[in-house]
Design a protein around this motif. Structure first.
Motif, short mmCIF file in Angstrom:
data_model
loop_
_atom_site.label_atom_id
_atom_site.label_comp_id
_atom_site.label_asym_id
_atom_site.label_seq_id
_atom_site.Cartn_x
_atom_site.Cartn_y
_atom_site.Cartn_z
N LEU A 127 4.77 3.47 9.51
CA LEU A 127 4.06 2.15 9.20
C LEU A 127 2.58 2.42 9.67
O LEU A 127 1.67 1.82 8.92
N LEU A 128 2.00 2.95 10.77
CA LEU A 128 1.05 2.99 11.17
C LEU A 128 0.36 4.05 10.32
O LEU A 128 -0.84 3.68 9.66
N GLU A 129 0.73 4.96 9.66
CA GLU A 129 0.16 6.01 8.70
C GLU A 129 -0.16 4.95 7.33
O GLU A 129 -1.23 4.82 6.75
N ARG A 130 0.81 4.31 7.03
CA ARG A 130 0.56 3.29 5.72
C ARG A 130 -0.47 2.22 5.83
O ARG A 130 -1.22 2.05 5.19
N LEU A 131 -0.34 1.81 7.25
CA LEU A 131 -1.61 0.78 7.59
C LEU A 131 -3.11 1.47 7.52
O LEU A 131 -3.86 0.79 7.23
N SER A 132 -2.99 2.55 8.01
CA SER A 132 -4.43 3.31 7.97
C SER A 132 -4.67 4.03 6.71
O SER A 132 -5.73 4.26 6.70
N ASP A 133 -3.74 3.92 5.81
CA ASP A 133 -4.19 4.78 4.45
C ASP A 133 -5.10 3.82 3.68
O ASP A 133 -4.66 2.65 3.33
N PRO A 134 -6.08 4.18 3.26
CA PRO A 134 -7.13 3.42 2.70
C PRO A 134 -6.58 2.90 1.27
O PRO A 134 -7.41 2.01 0.46
N GLU A 135 -5.74 3.87 0.49
CA GLU A 135 -5.36 3.42 -0.65
C GLU A 135 -6.28 3.50 -1.72
O GLU A 135 -7.20 2.70 -2.35
#
Length: 151
Positions: free
Chosen positions: A143-151
Motif C-alpha cells: 500500500l505504501l509503495e502504491r501511495l508513493s508511486d507517481p503513476e
C-alpha cells in the motif's frame, strides 16, 4: 482540485486520528525510534544509513538513482556523500564515458558498519513483521509503495 473538494468545510476534515499525513508521521516515528537507537553508537544519521543500505543492495549507483532509491533530495545527497566520503565510508568516481555523472560506491569501511549492525537491524525489521503479522506487513508495504508511486 474538484468543485466538490473546494466546497469542503473545515468540519469535513477527517479527525487527526484518521488523517493520513499525521498517521504516517506517527508511524514513521514509531518505526524509526529503534533504528535511531541502533544508529546512536555508529555516528551515522538515518539518511547515511539508508545510503549505505541502498548501495550495499544495488551496488554502485549514480547520484540521481541513489537519491531516488534512498528517498533523499539530490541536494541533501550531495552533502551526505561528501561527509561519508570524507569519513571513508563511500567512494566516488566519474566514468570516462560521461564526465557529468558521478558513481558512488560503498567502501570496505562502509560495509563493516553495515555488517556490525546487520543483526540488530534485522531484529528490528522482524519485530515489525511479528507485530503486524506477515500478511499485514506485506500489505502495508504494498500500500505504501502504491501511495508513493507517481503513476
Amino acid at each position: 482540485m474538484s468543485r466538490q473538494d473546494r466546497n469542503l468545510r473545515p468540519s469535513d476534515l477527517p479527525s487527526t486520528r484518521r488523517s493520513l499525513p499525521i498517521a504516517l508521521i506517527r508511524a514513521r516515528e514509531a518505526v524509526m525510534t529503534p533504528i535511531r537507537d541502533m544508529l546512536a553508537g555508529t555516528g551515522l544519521t538515518e539518511q547515511q544509513w539508508r545510503v549505505l543500505r541502498v548501495l550495499d543492495e544495488f551496488g554502485p549507483l549514480d547520484s540521481s538513482e541513489l537519491a531516488g532509491r534512498a528517498g533523499l533530495m539530490a541536494s541533501s545527497l550531495t552533502r551526505i556523500v561528501q561527509t561519508m566520503t570524507g569519513a571513508g565510508l563511500l567512494k566516488r568516481h566519474t566514468p570516462k564515458a560521461d564526465r557529468r555523472r558521478q558513481v558512488i560506491a560503498v567502501t570496505d569501511a562502509g560495509r563493516a558498519v553495515l555488517q556490525d549492525n546487520k543483526a540488530t537491524a534485522a531484529l528490528i525489521a522482524a519485530s515489525y513483521r511479528t507485530r503486524l503479522g506477515a500478511a499485514d506487513y506485506e500489505q502495508l508495504l504494498d500500500l505504501l509503495e502504491r501511495l508513493s508511486d507517481p503513476e
